[in-house]
Design a protein around this motif. Structure first.
Motif, PDB file in Angstrom:
ATOM      1  N   MET A 153       0.834  -1.264   0.068  1.00 25.96           N
ATOM      2  CA  MET A 153      -0.318   0.126  -0.293  1.00 25.96           C
ATOM      3  C   MET A 153       0.875   1.173   0.241  1.00 25.96           C
ATOM      4  SD  MET A 153      -3.248   1.173   2.850  1.00 25.96           S
ATOM      5  CE  MET A 153      -3.218   3.042   2.307  1.00 25.96           C
ATOM      6  N   THR A 154       0.246   2.242  -0.808  1.00 29.55           N
ATOM      7  CA  THR A 154       1.336   3.937  -1.215  1.00 29.55           C
ATOM      8  C   THR A 154       0.543   4.765  -0.316  1.00 29.55           C
ATOM      9  OG1 THR A 154       0.498   3.753  -2.920  1.00 29.55           O
ATOM     10  CG2 THR A 154       2.481   2.571  -3.632  1.00 29.55           C
ATOM     11  N   THR A 155       2.000   5.024  -0.203  1.00 27.85           N
ATOM     12  CA  THR A 155       0.926   6.570   0.979  1.00 27.85           C
ATOM     13  C   THR A 155       0.924   7.820   0.755  1.00 27.85           C
ATOM     14  OG1 THR A 155       1.542   5.359   3.043  1.00 27.85           O
ATOM     15  CG2 THR A 155       1.880   7.952   2.943  1.00 27.85           C
ATOM     16  N   SER A 156      -0.130   8.263   0.232  1.00 27.86           N
ATOM     17  CA  SER A 156       0.302   9.731  -0.506  1.00 27.86           C
ATOM     18  C   SER A 156       1.290  10.676   0.152  1.00 27.86           C
ATOM     19  CB  SER A 156      -1.507  10.319  -0.917  1.00 27.86           C
ATOM     20  OG  SER A 156      -2.520   9.119  -1.618  1.00 27.86           O
ATOM     21  N   PRO A 157       1.516  11.365  -0.691  1.00 29.13           N
ATOM     22  CA  PRO A 157       2.655  12.494  -0.120  1.00 29.13           C
ATOM     23  C   PRO A 157       1.316  13.055   0.649  1.00 29.13           C
ATOM     24  CG  PRO A 157       2.480  12.390  -2.955  1.00 29.13           C
ATOM     25  CD  PRO A 157       2.095  11.000  -2.248  1.00 29.13           C
ATOM     26  N   ALA A 158       2.735  14.023   1.252  1.00 30.89           N
ATOM     27  CA  ALA A 158       1.233  15.373   1.907  1.00 30.89           C
ATOM     28  C   ALA A 158       1.075  16.567   2.049  1.00 30.89           C
ATOM     29  CB  ALA A 158       2.004  15.744   3.472  1.00 30.89           C
ATOM     30  N   PRO A 159      -0.169  16.572   1.492  1.00 32.85           N
ATOM     31  CA  PRO A 159      -0.612  18.207   0.495  1.00 32.85           C
ATOM     32  C   PRO A 159       0.243  19.167   0.871  1.00 32.85           C
ATOM     33  CG  PRO A 159      -1.852  17.370   2.121  1.00 32.85           C
ATOM     34  CD  PRO A 159      -1.300  16.449   2.293  1.00 32.85           C
ATOM     35  N   GLN A 160       0.445  20.023   0.379  1.00 36.21           N
ATOM     36  CA  GLN A 160       1.589  20.903   0.580  1.00 36.21           C
ATOM     37  C   GLN A 160       0.904  22.199   0.653  1.00 36.21           C
ATOM     38  OE1 GLN A 160       4.574  21.352   0.854  1.00 36.21           O
ATOM     39  NE2 GLN A 160       6.121  19.477  -0.387  1.00 36.21           N
ATOM     40  N   PRO A 161       1.295  23.536   1.101  1.00 33.42           N
ATOM     41  CA  PRO A 161       0.230  24.405   1.698  1.00 33.42           C
ATOM     42  C   PRO A 161      -0.033  25.636   0.699  1.00 33.42           C
ATOM     43  CG  PRO A 161       2.494  24.276   2.005  1.00 33.42           C
ATOM     44  CD  PRO A 161       3.312  23.651   2.178  1.00 33.42           C
ATOM     45  N   THR A 162      -1.101  26.526   0.954  1.00 32.08           N
ATOM     46  CA  THR A 162      -0.730  27.232   0.707  1.00 32.08           C
ATOM     47  C   THR A 162      -0.417  28.105   1.337  1.00 32.08           C
ATOM     48  OG1 THR A 162      -3.767  27.060  -0.533  1.00 32.08           O
ATOM     49  CG2 THR A 162      -2.466  29.219  -0.858  1.00 32.08           C
ATOM     50  N   VAL A 163       0.789  29.272   0.249  1.00 38.98           N
ATOM     51  CA  VAL A 163       1.945  29.841   1.214  1.00 38.98           C
ATOM     52  C   VAL A 163       0.872  31.260   0.323  1.00 38.98           C
ATOM     53  CG1 VAL A 163       3.867  31.154   1.760  1.00 38.98           C
ATOM     54  CG2 VAL A 163       3.151  27.932   0.938  1.00 38.98           C
ATOM     55  N   VAL A 164       0.570  32.408   1.527  1.00 36.05           N
ATOM     56  CA  VAL A 164       0.732  33.606   0.837  1.00 36.05           C
ATOM     57  C   VAL A 164       1.923  34.412   1.351  1.00 36.05           C
ATOM     58  CG1 VAL A 164      -0.321  35.637   1.333  1.00 36.05           C
ATOM     59  CG2 VAL A 164      -2.177  33.221   1.037  1.00 36.05           C
ATOM     60  N   ALA A 190       7.492  24.464  -7.129  1.00 34.68           N
ATOM     61  CA  ALA A 190       7.715  24.207  -7.999  1.00 34.68           C
ATOM     62  C   ALA A 190       8.163  22.119  -6.919  1.00 34.68           C
ATOM     63  CB  ALA A 190       9.646  24.258  -8.379  1.00 34.68           C
ATOM     64  N   LEU A 191       7.816  22.569  -5.971  1.00 36.75           N
ATOM     65  CA  LEU A 191       7.368  21.514  -5.295  1.00 36.75           C
ATOM     66  C   LEU A 191       5.727  21.273  -4.660  1.00 36.75           C
ATOM     67  CD1 LEU A 191      10.803  21.827  -2.781  1.00 36.75           C
ATOM     68  CD2 LEU A 191      10.315  20.127  -4.047  1.00 36.75           C
ATOM     69  N   GLY A 192       5.511  21.498  -5.140  1.00 35.73           N
ATOM     70  CA  GLY A 192       3.879  21.880  -4.954  1.00 35.73           C
ATOM     71  C   GLY A 192       3.017  22.396  -4.312  1.00 35.73           C
ATOM     72  N   ALA A 193       3.799  23.625  -3.248  1.00 32.53           N
ATOM     73  CA  ALA A 193       2.949  24.432  -2.552  1.00 32.53           C
ATOM     74  C   ALA A 193       2.326  25.165  -3.799  1.00 32.53           C
ATOM     75  CB  ALA A 193       3.946  25.264  -2.136  1.00 32.53           C
ATOM     76  N   ARG A 194       1.418  25.700  -3.269  1.00 26.16           N
ATOM     77  CA  ARG A 194       0.344  27.371  -4.249  1.00 26.16           C
ATOM     78  C   ARG A 194       0.929  28.002  -3.482  1.00 26.16           C
ATOM     79  NH1 ARG A 194      -6.229  27.597  -3.797  1.00 26.16           N
ATOM     80  NH2 ARG A 194      -5.862  26.370  -5.892  1.00 26.16           N
ATOM     81  N   VAL A 195       1.541  29.158  -4.693  1.00 30.24           N
ATOM     82  CA  VAL A 195       2.216  30.031  -3.677  1.00 30.24           C
ATOM     83  C   VAL A 195       1.867  30.940  -4.329  1.00 30.24           C
ATOM     84  CG1 VAL A 195       4.349  31.634  -3.696  1.00 30.24           C
ATOM     85  CG2 VAL A 195       4.344  29.391  -3.683  1.00 30.24           C
ATOM     86  N   ARG A 196       0.818  32.435  -3.248  1.00 24.98           N
ATOM     87  CA  ARG A 196       0.691  33.712  -3.994  1.00 24.98           C
ATOM     88  C   ARG A 196       1.282  34.466  -3.560  1.00 24.98           C
ATOM     89  NH1 ARG A 196      -4.305  34.589  -6.652  1.00 24.98           N
ATOM     90  NH2 ARG A 196      -5.227  36.142  -6.503  1.00 24.98           N
ATOM     91  N   VAL A 197       1.660  36.016  -3.761  1.00 28.31           N
ATOM     92  CA  VAL A 197       2.841  36.729  -4.474  1.00 28.31           C
ATOM     93  C   VAL A 197       1.671  37.827  -4.155  1.00 28.31           C
ATOM     94  CG1 VAL A 197       5.121  38.077  -4.031  1.00 28.31           C
ATOM     95  CG2 VAL A 197       4.873  35.816  -4.595  1.00 28.31           C
ATOM     96  N   TYR A 198       1.896  38.640  -3.043  1.00 28.74           N
ATOM     97  CA  TYR A 198       1.271  40.172  -3.029  1.00 28.74           C
ATOM     98  C   TYR A 198       2.655  41.234  -3.223  1.00 28.74           C
ATOM     99  CZ  TYR A 198      -3.099  37.746  -2.847  1.00 28.74           C
ATOM    100  OH  TYR A 198      -4.498  37.718  -2.768  1.00 28.74           O
ATOM    101  N   VAL A 208       0.113  38.105 -12.886  1.00 31.55           N
ATOM    102  CA  VAL A 208       1.017  38.156 -13.229  1.00 31.55           C
ATOM    103  C   VAL A 208       1.435  36.460 -12.659  1.00 31.55           C
ATOM    104  CG1 VAL A 208       3.210  37.951 -13.751  1.00 31.55           C
ATOM    105  CG2 VAL A 208       1.714  40.414 -13.948  1.00 31.55           C
ATOM    106  N   ASP A 209       1.499  35.066 -14.003  1.00 30.87           N
ATOM    107  CA  ASP A 209       2.261  34.656 -13.814  1.00 30.87           C
ATOM    108  C   ASP A 209       3.592  34.131 -13.717  1.00 30.87           C
ATOM    109  OD1 ASP A 209       1.660  31.259 -12.918  1.00 30.87           O
ATOM    110  OD2 ASP A 209       2.853  31.253 -14.877  1.00 30.87           O
ATOM    111  N   ASP A 210       3.867  33.807 -12.201  1.00 27.17           N
ATOM    112  CA  ASP A 210       5.628  33.904 -12.724  1.00 27.17           C
ATOM    113  C   ASP A 210       6.365  32.681 -12.570  1.00 27.17           C
ATOM    114  OD1 ASP A 210       8.671  35.076 -13.031  1.00 27.17           O
ATOM    115  OD2 ASP A 210       8.498  33.959 -11.219  1.00 27.17           O
ATOM    116  N   ARG A 211       6.336  31.158 -13.474  1.00 26.26           N
ATOM    117  CA  ARG A 211       6.848  29.826 -13.070  1.00 26.26           C
ATOM    118  C   ARG A 211       5.525  29.102 -12.007  1.00 26.26           C
ATOM    119  NH1 ARG A 211      13.342  30.577 -13.488  1.00 26.26           N
ATOM    120  NH2 ARG A 211      13.004  31.634 -15.431  1.00 26.26           N
ATOM    121  N   ASP A 212       4.237  29.408 -12.591  1.00 25.67           N
ATOM    122  CA  ASP A 212       3.453  28.468 -11.718  1.00 25.67           C
ATOM    123  C   ASP A 212       3.497  29.689 -10.172  1.00 25.67           C
ATOM    124  OD1 ASP A 212       3.653  26.954 -13.309  1.00 25.67           O
ATOM    125  OD2 ASP A 212       4.759  25.820 -12.637  1.00 25.67           O
ATOM    126  N   VAL A 213       3.911  30.722  -9.809  1.00 22.68           N
ATOM    127  CA  VAL A 213       3.860  31.859  -8.644  1.00 22.68           C
ATOM    128  C   VAL A 213       2.924  32.905  -9.573  1.00 22.68           C
ATOM    129  CG1 VAL A 213       4.705  33.400  -7.276  1.00 22.68           C
ATOM    130  CG2 VAL A 213       5.640  30.940  -7.725  1.00 22.68           C
TER     131      VAL A 213
END
Length: 426
Positions: free
Chosen positions: A1-12, A45-53, A64-69
């Motif tokens: 049984m494989t374990t799903s990776p822990a979800p990455q956070p939403t980082v503001v 790139a490591l899976g976090a949702r990143v939103r910069v203000y 603007v989208d800057d490489r998934d940021v």
């Protein structure tokens, strides 16, 4: 049984006074711009949702989208304001960020603020009364100072026309360090400074910055020679000339005055002509042309050159073309330009201050103090010894390989997760 990776956070991420999309070198754009941009990209790139203000200078909201940021500019405060004009806008900025998140249907897991102004703004998102959220749903507040007002006051008082940091900044930084969930330092030495200013030891973590090694990397020999010829040709240098490069905004903290005086001493004693190229421009929105004015009156003015702020790819080539990259700063929490110079394999001579010894880690030459004579001696020693320059170049490239934004991003995400886990267990 494989374990799903822990979800990455939403980082503001909050970068109130300067946009990470701006290249460093003029105005309020410095190493922090690079730090926020590269760390955010690596976290995404490591899976976090990143939103910069950041602040919008257009008077309108932009995105603007800057490489998934996602980078969002919010029209808070007057256009053209410098960071000195912005302490009164921190609450409005925090409120605007919170409103934008609500409109986007997003909830932050972590709010990571950079510099003290953003730290104050972050309080509007991380306190129960302001954010209107129950304590269990409040985001964690992580903060990176980048510079401490108390440290600058200790190291820069009496230097040129520099004015001490105001009491309001010192008080705000102390309060932030007492309340944030996580205070990030670049070096153990900076961590001690944070502790001295009131941070709790269990809330301080040391995470060294990285280098964009896709951009800053050693060049193949043929390409390096072509770049050297191109950069030197643009300055009108002869084949026997030696080139020292310094990059940073024109301000006393970066020590350009030390390098000008050292170049004057070298002009009188060096066997081969030594030229210095300053890459950057005036600091602050109004700026100051003190460096060009100093150069005009210098007896070595024909060997002193300036070039405005340049994009990272061009900076990498300029650093690679240097016989020595000089970092005469009077204070540095880490020294990203020094790290970037190491990564391209350039010999580095740097001041023995702040985080620079950690950044070099034995890969460059350190100079005590900021008197011109020791700096001239150190530069002469490296410039006059081709074998030493080759050795320093090899050591620099090896050190540069160990500076990774991916590692820095992973360490941040781990620290966020540990804090969240501790909160859940409480």
């Amino acid at each position: 049984m494989t374990t799903s990776p822990a979800p990455q956070p939403t980082v503001v991420v909050l970068s109130l006074h300067t946009s990470p999309l701006e290249d460093p070198g003029t105005g309020d754009a410095g190493g922090m711009n690079t730090y926020v941009r590269q760390l955010s990209r690596a976290q995404a790139a490591l899976g976090a949702r990143v939103r910069v203000y950041t602040r919008s200078e257009t008077g309108e909201r932009w995105e603007v989208d800057d490489r998934d940021v996602t980078v969002v500019g919010l029209p808070v405060g007057p256009p053209g304001a410098t960071k000195e004009d912005l302490p009164g806008t921190t609450g409005d900025f925090g409120d605007a960020v919170l409103a934008d998140l609500v409109a986007a249907g997003l909830t932050a897991d972590v709010v990571h603020s950079h510099y003290w102004l953003s730290g104050l703004a972050a309080e509007r998102l991380t306190c129960e009364a302001c954010a209107g959220l129950p304590v269990g749903r409040l985001p964690l507040h992580a903060h990176t100072m980048h510079t401490l007002g108390a440290t600058k006051n200790a190291e820069l008082t009496g230097v040129g026309d520099w004015l001490p940091e105001p009491a309001g900044r010192l008080e705000a930084e102390t309060q932030l360090l007492r309340t944030v969930d996580l205070a990030v330092a670049s070096t153990p030495e900076e961590a001690e400074e944070l502790l001295e200013q009131g941070a709790a030891r269990e809330r301080v973590t040391v995470i060294p910055p990285g280098v964009d090694t896709d951009t800053f990397r050693p060049l193949e020999p043929t390409r390096r020679e072509a770049v050297r010829e191109e950069v030197r040709g643009s300055l009108g240098l002869g084949p026997d000339a030696l080139l020292v490069v310094q990059a940073g905004r024109w301000q006393e903290v970066k020590g350009q005055d030390v390098l000008v005086a050292a170049a004057e001493a070298l002009a009188a004693r060096a066997a081969a002509p030594v030229h210095v190229l300053f890459v950057g421009g005036p600091s602050g929105a109004s700026g100051s042309d003190w460096l060009p004015a100093r150069i005009v009156t210098s007896p070595a003015r024909d060997r002193l050159h300036t070039r405005g702020a340049v994009p990272p790819a061009e900076l990498a080539e300029i650093l690679a073309a240097a016989d020595v990259v000089a970092v005469p700063s009077r204070t540095e929490s880490f020294g990203l330009v020094a790290a970037e110079a190491l990564a391209v394999g350039a010999p580095v001579v740097a001041a023995h201050v702040g985080g620079l010894p950690r950044a070099l880690d034995g890969a460059g030459l350190l100079v005590e103090g900021h008197e011109p004579a020791p700096w001239a001696d150190a530069l002469r020693a490296v410039l006059g010894d081709a074998a030493l320059r080759d050795e320093l170049a090899v050591r620099a490239a090896r050190r540069g390989e160990r500076l990774s934004w991916r590692d820095a991003a992973a360490a941040h995400l781990t620290a966020y997760g540990e804090l969240a886990g501790g909160r859940d267990d409480a």
